[in-house]
Write a protein that holds these residues in place. Structure first.
Motif, PDB file in Angstrom:
ATOM      1  N   ASP B 154       5.374  55.868  39.017  1.00 43.18           N
ATOM      2  CA  ASP B 154       4.783  54.783  38.307  1.00 43.18           C
ATOM      3  C   ASP B 154       5.587  53.494  38.620  1.00 43.18           C
ATOM      4  N   LYS B 155       6.738  53.830  39.144  1.00 43.42           N
ATOM      5  CA  LYS B 155       7.476  52.670  39.367  1.00 43.42           C
ATOM      6  C   LYS B 155       6.945  51.900  40.604  1.00 43.42           C
ATOM      7  N   VAL B 156       6.351  52.746  41.473  1.00 43.47           N
ATOM      8  CA  VAL B 156       6.006  52.362  42.659  1.00 43.47           C
ATOM      9  C   VAL B 156       4.478  51.519  42.336  1.00 43.47           C
ATOM     10  N   ASP B 157       3.731  51.952  41.524  1.00 44.56           N
ATOM     11  CA  ASP B 157       2.695  51.366  41.230  1.00 44.56           C
ATOM     12  C   ASP B 157       2.816  50.196  40.767  1.00 44.56           C
ATOM     13  N   GLU B 158       3.953  50.127  39.763  1.00 44.51           N
ATOM     14  CA  GLU B 158       4.466  48.780  39.232  1.00 44.51           C
ATOM     15  C   GLU B 158       4.750  47.906  40.072  1.00 44.51           C
ATOM     16  N   ILE B 159       5.736  48.261  40.931  1.00 45.11           N
ATOM     17  CA  ILE B 159       5.963  47.075  42.006  1.00 45.11           C
ATOM     18  C   ILE B 159       4.671  46.555  42.670  1.00 45.11           C
ATOM     19  N   ASN B 160       3.918  47.531  43.038  1.00 50.55           N
ATOM     20  CA  ASN B 160       2.717  47.047  43.981  1.00 50.55           C
ATOM     21  C   ASN B 160       2.101  45.988  43.164  1.00 50.55           C
ATOM     22  N   ARG B 161       1.757  46.386  41.918  1.00 50.64           N
ATOM     23  CA  ARG B 161       1.112  45.536  41.204  1.00 50.64           C
ATOM     24  C   ARG B 161       1.675  43.905  41.054  1.00 50.64           C
ATOM     25  N   ALA B 162       3.219  44.083  41.005  1.00 53.28           N
ATOM     26  CA  ALA B 162       3.700  42.875  40.761  1.00 53.28           C
ATOM     27  C   ALA B 162       3.639  42.186  42.118  1.00 53.28           C
ATOM     28  N   MET B 163       3.515  42.952  43.304  1.00 59.37           N
ATOM     29  CA  MET B 163       3.443  42.560  44.701  1.00 59.37           C
ATOM     30  C   MET B 163       2.101  41.680  44.744  1.00 59.37           C
ATOM     31  N   TYR B 164       1.113  42.095  44.197  1.00 57.72           N
ATOM     32  CA  TYR B 164      -0.161  41.692  44.419  1.00 57.72           C
ATOM     33  C   TYR B 164      -0.517  40.232  43.505  1.00 57.72           C
ATOM     34  N   ASP B 165       0.195  40.366  42.289  1.00 55.41           N
ATOM     35  CA  ASP B 165       0.198  38.962  41.584  1.00 55.41           C
ATOM     36  C   ASP B 165       1.146  37.808  42.293  1.00 55.41           C
ATOM     37  N   GLU B 166       2.428  38.309  43.081  1.00 58.14           N
ATOM     38  CA  GLU B 166       3.047  37.512  43.608  1.00 58.14           C
ATOM     39  C   GLU B 166       2.307  36.862  44.961  1.00 58.14           C
ATOM     40  N   VAL B 167       1.581  37.770  45.611  1.00 55.82           N
ATOM     41  CA  VAL B 167       1.044  37.318  46.899  1.00 55.82           C
ATOM     42  C   VAL B 167      -0.376  36.581  46.408  1.00 55.82           C
TER      43      VAL B 167
END
Lengths: 218, 218
Positions: B154-167
């Protein structure tokens, strides 16, 4: 092969083809959701994902039963092991179809890109053909057909790379459309992953029939 | 379990752990290539990928030998089937490490982003822990540890979503850095996929030990 084993293997093949058809339908619906911007297709994909998962669990159980009951050897054993892997691959394809449907839902809520990259339409057709042909190759033990699937994967990778350039261009020229462009890129990556999984199946078929390891030829 | 079967299963466990270590090293090196911008790490990953692939082929052969020779049933049979799946999952992780290394090579050739998203460092640690713990859970048949792996996803998915927004933000604000931003997003997606594969292993461990299907709990 004993008659009982033969009967159970035939039943297993039918189940895998049934799962394959369910997965193909999920892919079709996820692409329709994307192209037609219609929520009913998304709902269909999400509803059917449960059945795909149930079917995967059932097929794995059936493989285990065949192994325990008939204790197959040589080619029969190899087939059951490949069936276990294909079963897994198909379920993962279902997951990617679900991911495409979810992206399609997001994309429905925003204005579409003025011009869609032309190859967006080419990719789904290619990938669906790969799925169908890899399963046909499995059931018919058709090495040539399996090789065709593997060859198609180069084309998928090529389209995906072009997609990547196109999306970068769109995002650069219209920075406010970046999010839409990246979402579109995601869907093309999910399709590429479905193509990869079909390639895995084709490679397993060749290994099973010919004993050639092509899966890491790259 | 017969002594012979027990001996072969122990040997199989050791081989899987060895493959796991090879894959962990590949992931480490691909991350080092990305962070330190050093080609030697990329070369290391590409060179070791061959050995990972050879090891996978060997382990699959060994599983087939065990099935044919000892015709295990019940828990032993289930373990061999899980070993086959884990073997496959590990080889795919190796592929993703290779993909990260290739992206790292591309990124070396262009100027880096002025500020890297903070969680770029958090994600590799998390994913590597998931890989190691999922294999520990498999070897020790530790359901609790397996559940921890699943929870980490779940944490990995969360970081990945944040990464997506950041990018998306980076690409919007600096359109000429779009390509770099998207390449970076790809690496984070590959890490997410490695996390997914660890989750698959953990779910298979729970199913093997408890008979509970958690893999589709979503």
């Amino acid at each position: 092969m004993s008659l009982h084993l033969q009967r159970d293997v035939e039943k297993l093949k039918k189940e895998i083809l049934k799962l394959g058809t369910m997965v193909e339908t999920a892919i079709n619906n996820s692409i329709l959701a994307l192209n037609n911007r219609e929520m009913s297709y998304v709902d269909e994909v999400l509803k059917n994902e449960e059945f795909i998962n149930e079917m995967e669990v059932k097929i794995e159980e059936d493989c285990l039963k065949i192994l325990a009951l008939h204790q197959p050897v040589a080619g029969d054993l190899r087939f059951i092991v490949v069936a276990l892997k294909v079963n897994n691959d198909l379920e993962r394809m279902g997951d990617f179809a679900k991911n495409i449907a979810k992206r399609a839902k997001e994309l429905m809520q925003v204005e579409p890109l003025a011009t869609l990259p032309a190859f967006v339409n080419e990719l789904p057709d290619l990938v669906r053909t790969m799925v169908r042909n890899s399963l046909d190759a499995l059931v018919k033990l058709d090495v040539e057909l399996a090789q065709e699937v593997i060859d198609m994967d180069d084309k998928v990778d090529e389209i995906n790379r072009a997609m990547y350039d196109e999306v970068t261009r769109v995002a650069r020229e219209n920075p406010d459309r970046t999010k839409v462009a990246i979402s579109l890129l995601s869907t093309s990556r999910y399709m590429e992953r479905i193509g990869d999984l079909s390639t895995n199946i084709a490679e397993d078929v060749i290994f099973m029939v010919d004993g050639r390891v092509v899966r890491h030829a790259d």
